[in-house]
Design an enzyme around this catalytic site. Structure first.
Site, PDB file in Angstrom:
ATOM      1  N   GLY A 209       0.818  -1.206   0.000  1.00  0.00           N
ATOM      2  CA  GLY A 209       0.000   0.000   0.000  1.00  0.00           C
ATOM      3  C   GLY A 209       0.845   1.245   0.000  1.00  0.00           C
ATOM      4  O   GLY A 209       2.059   1.213   0.258  1.00  0.00           O
ATOM      5  N   PRO A 211       2.394   4.881   1.192  1.00  0.00           N
ATOM      6  CA  PRO A 211       2.860   5.297   2.521  1.00  0.00           C
ATOM      7  C   PRO A 211       1.727   5.946   3.316  1.00  0.00           C
ATOM      8  O   PRO A 211       0.956   6.752   2.793  1.00  0.00           O
ATOM      9  CB  PRO A 211       3.964   6.312   2.209  1.00  0.00           C
ATOM     10  N   GLY A 212       1.624   5.574   4.585  1.00  0.00           N
ATOM     11  CA  GLY A 212       0.635   6.169   5.468  1.00  0.00           C
ATOM     12  C   GLY A 212      -0.716   5.509   5.471  1.00  0.00           C
ATOM     13  O   GLY A 212      -1.647   6.011   6.111  1.00  0.00           O
ATOM     14  N   GLY A 214      -1.437   2.557   6.749  1.00  0.00           N
ATOM     15  CA  GLY A 214      -1.663   1.773   7.961  1.00  0.00           C
ATOM     16  C   GLY A 214      -1.127   0.361   7.921  1.00  0.00           C
ATOM     17  O   GLY A 214      -1.635  -0.507   8.642  1.00  0.00           O
ATOM     18  N   LYS A 215      -0.105   0.095   7.116  1.00  0.00           N
ATOM     19  CA  LYS A 215       0.443  -1.270   7.023  1.00  0.00           C
ATOM     20  C   LYS A 215       1.055  -1.696   8.355  1.00  0.00           C
ATOM     21  O   LYS A 215       0.774  -2.789   8.862  1.00  0.00           O
ATOM     22  CB  LYS A 215       1.491  -1.322   5.896  1.00  0.00           C
ATOM     23  N   THR A 216       1.896  -0.853   8.911  1.00  0.00           N
ATOM     24  CA  THR A 216       2.549  -1.200  10.177  1.00  0.00           C
ATOM     25  C   THR A 216       1.537  -1.297  11.310  1.00  0.00           C
ATOM     26  O   THR A 216       1.641  -2.168  12.179  1.00  0.00           O
ATOM     27  CB  THR A 216       3.628  -0.158  10.507  1.00  0.00           C
ATOM     28  N   GLU A 432      -3.682  33.374 -10.630  1.00  0.00           N
ATOM     29  CA  GLU A 432      -4.628  32.484  -9.963  1.00  0.00           C
ATOM     30  C   GLU A 432      -6.030  32.619 -10.569  1.00  0.00           C
ATOM     31  O   GLU A 432      -6.774  31.625 -10.654  1.00  0.00           O
ATOM     32  CB  GLU A 432      -4.660  32.770  -8.465  1.00  0.00           C
ATOM     33  N   HIS A 435      -6.177  30.365 -13.647  1.00  0.00           N
ATOM     34  CA  HIS A 435      -6.443  28.962 -13.278  1.00  0.00           C
ATOM     35  C   HIS A 435      -7.917  28.753 -12.975  1.00  0.00           C
ATOM     36  O   HIS A 435      -8.547  27.792 -13.445  1.00  0.00           O
ATOM     37  CB  HIS A 435      -5.636  28.590 -12.030  1.00  0.00           C
ATOM     38  N   ASP A 509       3.480  24.671 -12.371  1.00  0.00           N
ATOM     39  CA  ASP A 509       2.327  24.286 -13.200  1.00  0.00           C
ATOM     40  C   ASP A 509       2.791  23.573 -14.468  1.00  0.00           C
ATOM     41  O   ASP A 509       2.203  22.556 -14.876  1.00  0.00           O
ATOM     42  CB  ASP A 509       1.523  25.525 -13.594  1.00  0.00           C
TER      43      ASP A 509
END
Length: 622
Positions: A209, A211-212, A214-216, A432, A435, A509
């Site tokens: 999965g 990173p982050g 929740g594997k561990t 901006e 965009h 961009d």
């Protein structure tokens, strides 16, 4: 359940031992200096010369200790001569030995007990201190030797039997992954139920999965649920600079697990040692490859009848060796994906369970806005919200704190201290606004969530688009609208300041647009001439791997890919220019609003862009 041993105060004991060592060294040095310090030697004089000098009145004092004599010459305060005579001072005092002119003071004194003791101590103390120092050095050498002997021992830590455990019920989301792992735990608890049906325990479970995700944490939940010895180690802890150490640690780890079976071994970041063999410059003698070979043998070698399960975690399953992934080693691959909306809400509830919040906090609304966020991102948002509330001395977390934390994690913190002159502010507002207008009118673009000209993170301003719901797929039309709105900032600068007035503000961009266009061609087969063809490049190998492997397409195809990317970028710039040029009044109006308010939320921005139109030439005909 074993009692928890108190932690050893290693630093304090090391300080005491070091202080004791230097105290012994100093005492030994002082004793040796006192014992061996040079004294003024006494001149040996024949006894006949002593008698002659005494009779002539040249001596002030004669001291006798046994047969030894110490002589002090007149005008001296210390003995400077030594002599010897049988019978000692008594022989000198016999009649006729010294005449009446001999005025020397003659004394006879036996050595005192203190003097004898001091003589003994000056000899014994240095010997004792040297012996203690020698023993201390031997113990230190033995300690270093034991450390050297344990160099190949596993550094795995034993978990799962602590009082505070993580259970599956403490982890929100990832229901499919938890189901697969719950089966493993149930097999360890009730093996006869499965063995009665001929089922075999899976050898290995690979958690894959981003990173982050929740594997561990899921692996820790297995430790909490299984109630069996749980050995945890990182893949990087196997590898050392010495060849063979990693393989030795693998053998030691599996040996410990077998002795405590049933047991679970968890290897975090297994890609540190499990990468494809043959890619390093070390060949078959590479330490990492030797470690991997030992893992393969331990998982499915001749001695395979063990009740040990291996759980491994990685976010780069594509670089793992095929022999590691085959059935019989890692039988089960569990993919842990980014949480969906309902899972994100459940995760947020877990992280806000012990945090006081007021009635304005809406976790469901936050879950809707955080599409693409991992469990670690959500945990970070909850923590940041608590920090922001504490910073303003509040007792509860409000929705404003939550919004500020979400924006801080997603697009970076505000940098209000950065000073921009009026021209830079105006240019940023045009950029901006370009965009926002392009993204607002294009039909397959995500809606505008927020526009700001306050610098955030590494950018001078932000136009933030958020999808209204979670999406599993992205179409060609959506990709092209993303490219067009990415080009909107540069095009707005060009229309207001000319070709020579564009700035470096669009650098990120352009990089993002180029990467998206290249991914469309190479990875997704969305080119016009190269439609339905994928030219995947494996960028996970080592540098030597990239140097020795050929590119999976020819130079002619590489040229065609570059042309396809250029065509997509050119088309996006053309569409953005058509949209902005047809909406110049809206651009000016939005620019003025940004200069006045600096930040516009979704509703306010939509009002300013309500009259924006989509030219027919800029629309993609589906």
């Amino acid at each position: 359940m074993p009692t928890k041993k108190p932690k050893r105060t290693t630093s304090v004991s090391n300080t005491i031992r070091l202080s004791l060592f230097w105290a012994i060294v100093i005492l030994a040095a002082l004793a040796m200096w006192a014992f061996f310090s040079p004294h003024q030697p006494l001149k040996d004089v024949p006894i006949s010369q002593v008698i002659k000098d005494a009779n002539e009145g040249k001596l002030a004092k004669i001291e006798g200790r046994g047969n030894d004599l110490k002589i002090t010459v007149k005008d001296q305060d210390k003995p400077t001569q030594a002599s010897y005579i049988n019978g000692g001072v008594g022989t000198l005092l016999r009649e006729g030995t010294l005449n009446n002119k001999g005025r020397a003071v003659i004394s006879d004194s036996a050595p005192s007990d203190n003097t004898i003791m001091w003589n003994i101590l000056t000899f014994v103390i240095p010997v004792v201190l040297i012996g203690i120092l020698f023993m201390f050095m031997m113990r230190q050498a033995q300690g270093q030797n034991s450390q050297a002997m344990s160099f190949g021992k596993s550094k795995a830590k034993l978990y799962g039997l602590d009082k505070e455990r993580i259970k599956f019920e403490d982890i929100a989301g990832n229901d499919n992954a938890k189901q697969d792992l719950e089966e493993v735990v149930d097999f360890l608890k009730h093996p006869k139920k499965y063995q009665g049906l001929g089922a075999k325990i899976p050898k290995g479970v690979l958690l894959v999965g981003s990173p982050g995700t929740g594997k561990t944490m899921l692996a820790r939940a297995v430790a909490g649920e299984a109630n069996v010895p749980f050995f945890s180690i990182s893949g990087s802890e196997f590898v050392e600079m010495f060849v063979g150490v990693g393989a030795s640690r693998v053998r030691d780890l599996f040996q410990k697990a077998k002795k405590n079976s049933p047991a679970i071994i968890f290897i975090d970041e297994i890609d540190a040692v499990g990468r494809k063999r043959g890619s390093g410059m070390g060949g078959g003698h590479d330490e990492r490859e030797q470690t991997l070979n030992q893992i393969l043998v331990e998982m499915d070698g001749f001695d395979s009848d063990t009740n040990v399960i291996i759980i491994a975690a990685t976010n780069r399953a594509d670089v793992l060796d095929p022999a590691l992934l085959r059935p019989g080693r890692f039988d089960r691959h569990v993919t842990i994906s980014l949480p969906e909306r309902k899972d994100r809400e459940a995760i947020l509830k877990v992280h806000f369970k012990n945090k006081p919040t007021d009635d304005s906090v809406d976790l469901d609304k936050l879950a809707a806005k955080t599409a693409g966020s991992s469990g670690a991102d959500l945990a970070n948002m909850a923590n940041e919200a608590a920090i922001i509330a504490a910073r303003r001395d509040s007792k509860v977390i409000t929705n404003d704190d939550l919004t500020e934390a979400f924006e801080k994690v997603a697009i970076g913190p505000e940098r209000k201290a950065k000073v921009m002159n009026d021209h830079e502010k105006e240019l940023t507002a045009y950029h901006e606004a370009g965009h926002a207008i392009v993204g607002h009118v294009l039909p397959d673009s995500d809606p505008v969530h927020k526009i700001t000209i306050i610098p955030r993170g590494g950018t001078g301003g932000v136009t933030w688009f958020l999808p209204p719901e979670d999406k599993s797929y992205t179409s060609v039309y959506e990709y092209k609208d993303i490219l067009a709105r990415a080009m909107g900032g540069r095009i707005a600068e060009k229309l207001k300041y000319g070709d020579d007035g564009v700035t470096t503000g669009a650098g990120s961009d352009l990089r993002s647009a180029t990467q998206i266009a290249r991914d469309m061609i190479i990875e997704q087969g969305m080119g016009s001439k190269l439609r339905n063809q994928v030219f995947h490049e494996d960028n996970g190998g080592l540098m030597f791997d990239k140097m020795t492997r050929e590119r999976p397409y020819s130079d002619a195809t590489a040229t065609e890919i570059d042309k396809e990317v250029e065509a997509l970028i050119t088309e996006a710039a053309r569409r953005a220019e058509l949209v902005i040029s047809h909406n110049i009044p809206v651009l000016e109006k939005l620019k003025d609003a940004l200069l006045e308010h600096e930040t516009l939320e979704e509703d306010a921005a939509s009002k300013y862009m309500a009259k924006a139109v989509l030219p027919k030439e800029a629309a993609l005909h589906k």
